[in-house]
Write a protein that holds these residues in place. Structure first.
Motif, PDB file in Angstrom:
ATOM      1  N   VAL A 182       1.255   4.301  -2.795  1.00  0.00           N
ATOM      2  CA  VAL A 182       1.101   5.719  -2.476  1.00  0.00           C
ATOM      3  C   VAL A 182       2.347   6.491  -2.919  1.00  0.00           C
ATOM      4  O   VAL A 182       2.252   7.564  -3.507  1.00  0.00           O
ATOM      5  CB  VAL A 182       0.830   5.921  -0.963  1.00  0.00           C
ATOM      6  N   ARG A 183       3.539   5.927  -2.645  1.00  0.00           N
ATOM      7  CA  ARG A 183       4.787   6.582  -3.047  1.00  0.00           C
ATOM      8  C   ARG A 183       4.850   6.716  -4.567  1.00  0.00           C
ATOM      9  O   ARG A 183       5.195   7.775  -5.090  1.00  0.00           O
ATOM     10  CB  ARG A 183       5.991   5.803  -2.525  1.00  0.00           C
TER      11      ARG A 183
ATOM     12  N   HIS B  43       0.833  -1.208   0.000  1.00  0.00           N
ATOM     13  CA  HIS B  43       0.000   0.000   0.000  1.00  0.00           C
ATOM     14  C   HIS B  43       0.869   1.259   0.000  1.00  0.00           C
ATOM     15  O   HIS B  43       0.646   2.177  -0.796  1.00  0.00           O
ATOM     16  CB  HIS B  43      -0.933  -0.007   1.219  1.00  0.00           C
ATOM     17  N   LEU B  44       1.872   1.292   0.878  1.00  0.00           N
ATOM     18  CA  LEU B  44       2.731   2.476   0.951  1.00  0.00           C
ATOM     19  C   LEU B  44       3.565   2.640  -0.324  1.00  0.00           C
ATOM     20  O   LEU B  44       3.820   3.770  -0.753  1.00  0.00           O
ATOM     21  CB  LEU B  44       3.623   2.410   2.192  1.00  0.00           C
TER      22      LEU B  44
ATOM     23  N   HIS C 201       1.861  12.148   4.724  1.00  0.00           N
ATOM     24  CA  HIS C 201       0.456  12.299   5.123  1.00  0.00           C
ATOM     25  C   HIS C 201      -0.219  10.939   5.260  1.00  0.00           C
ATOM     26  O   HIS C 201      -0.975  10.704   6.205  1.00  0.00           O
ATOM     27  CB  HIS C 201      -0.311  13.179   4.126  1.00  0.00           C
ATOM     28  N   GLU C 202       0.055  10.041   4.329  1.00  0.00           N
ATOM     29  CA  GLU C 202      -0.564   8.712   4.392  1.00  0.00           C
ATOM     30  C   GLU C 202      -0.031   7.915   5.577  1.00  0.00           C
ATOM     31  O   GLU C 202      -0.784   7.226   6.260  1.00  0.00           O
ATOM     32  CB  GLU C 202      -0.359   7.946   3.086  1.00  0.00           C
ATOM     33  N   GLU C 203       1.267   8.011   5.836  1.00  0.00           N
ATOM     34  CA  GLU C 203       1.836   7.312   6.997  1.00  0.00           C
ATOM     35  C   GLU C 203       1.194   7.811   8.293  1.00  0.00           C
ATOM     36  O   GLU C 203       0.833   7.016   9.168  1.00  0.00           O
ATOM     37  CB  GLU C 203       3.353   7.522   7.047  1.00  0.00           C
TER      38      GLU C 203
ATOM     39  N   ARG D   6      -1.772   9.265   8.535  1.00  0.00           N
ATOM     40  CA  ARG D   6      -3.184   8.864   8.527  1.00  0.00           C
ATOM     41  C   ARG D   6      -3.330   7.441   9.057  1.00  0.00           C
ATOM     42  O   ARG D   6      -4.192   7.151   9.889  1.00  0.00           O
ATOM     43  CB  ARG D   6      -3.761   8.954   7.115  1.00  0.00           C
ATOM     44  N   LEU D   7      -2.462   6.551   8.584  1.00  0.00           N
ATOM     45  CA  LEU D   7      -2.557   5.150   8.987  1.00  0.00           C
ATOM     46  C   LEU D   7      -2.140   4.945  10.437  1.00  0.00           C
ATOM     47  O   LEU D   7      -2.858   4.317  11.216  1.00  0.00           O
ATOM     48  CB  LEU D   7      -1.686   4.273   8.068  1.00  0.00           C
TER      49      LEU D   7
ATOM     50  N   GLU E 180       3.241  13.759   0.433  1.00  0.00           N
ATOM     51  CA  GLU E 180       2.117  12.849   0.169  1.00  0.00           C
ATOM     52  C   GLU E 180       2.275  11.545   0.937  1.00  0.00           C
ATOM     53  O   GLU E 180       1.335  11.063   1.559  1.00  0.00           O
ATOM     54  CB  GLU E 180       1.998  12.552  -1.334  1.00  0.00           C
ATOM     55  N   LEU E 181       3.464  10.967   0.881  1.00  0.00           N
ATOM     56  CA  LEU E 181       3.708   9.717   1.594  1.00  0.00           C
ATOM     57  C   LEU E 181       3.624   9.945   3.101  1.00  0.00           C
ATOM     58  O   LEU E 181       3.019   9.148   3.826  1.00  0.00           O
ATOM     59  CB  LEU E 181       5.069   9.141   1.210  1.00  0.00           C
TER      60      LEU E 181
ATOM     61  N   SER F 140       2.585   9.394  -5.684  1.00  0.00           N
ATOM     62  CA  SER F 140       3.118  10.721  -5.352  1.00  0.00           C
ATOM     63  C   SER F 140       4.162  11.142  -6.381  1.00  0.00           C
ATOM     64  O   SER F 140       4.263  12.324  -6.713  1.00  0.00           O
ATOM     65  CB  SER F 140       3.693  10.748  -3.936  1.00  0.00           C
TER      66      SER F 140
END
Length: 170
Positions: free
Chosen positions: A42-43, A38-39, A132-134, A136-137, A129-130, A46
């Motif tokens: 996302v990367r 998943h990460l 923010h997702e880290e 968030r999770l 971007e990455l 981005s």
């Protein structure tokens, strides 16, 4: 009842087939693999969003990690690449205005590579971007839980790294 994820169904499917399967180990490993995928997605998205190729990002990232200035040989070592490969990367990044090469202040036969403001900006955009997702999770965990998770993963990685034979990428 605790919320369920895809892995819960995966473990339930395999338990009757593999009766010796440890559901906690299978669940943890499967979740780590899925989280990693998943990460990575996302990367990669981005990078598309900021119009960078993966190799361009990697080079900018290593340069940023050295404070924005490095020699081509330092970058080659950081990237585990031949110097000629780094030269090609730097040519493309310099054409885009993301890095600038200047004669070394200490040795006029060498050059220093500097991250430009545009290079720093595009690198930071991909990192944001990455990041923010880290957040968030992992934001579903309390600060103490995040520290505990980090400590447990460190214990596992120490054993993995002691196993040898694997090349750990940064």
């Amino acid at each position: 009842m605790e919320p369920r994820d895809w892995t819960d169904g995966h473990v339930e499917l395999w338990l009757p087939v593999l009766p010796d399967l440890d559901p906690d180990i299978e669940g943890a490993v499967t979740r780590m693999q899925k989280l990693s995928v998943h990460l990575r997605r996302v990367r990669e998205q981005s990078l598309v969003d900021v119009d960078l190729e993966r190799h361009e990002f990697d080079t900018l990232h290593k340069l940023a990690g050295r404070g924005g200035t490095a020699t081509p040989s330092q970058l080659a070592a950081d990237l585990d690449l031949a110097p000629a490969s780094v030269t090609g990367r730097l040519d493309g990044l310099e054409r885009r205005g993301l890095v600038h090469r200047t004669p070394s202040k200490t040795d006029r036969r060498r050059v220093d590579v500097e991250l430009t403001a545009a290079g720093r900006s595009i690198w930071a955009g991909a990192m944001d971007e990455l990041g923010h997702e880290e957040h968030r999770l992992l934001g579903v965990l309390s600060p103490d839980e995040r520290k505990q998770l980090n400590d447990m993963l460190r214990q596992i990685m120490v054993v993995a790294e002691e196993g040898g034979g694997a090349h750990w990428d940064h």
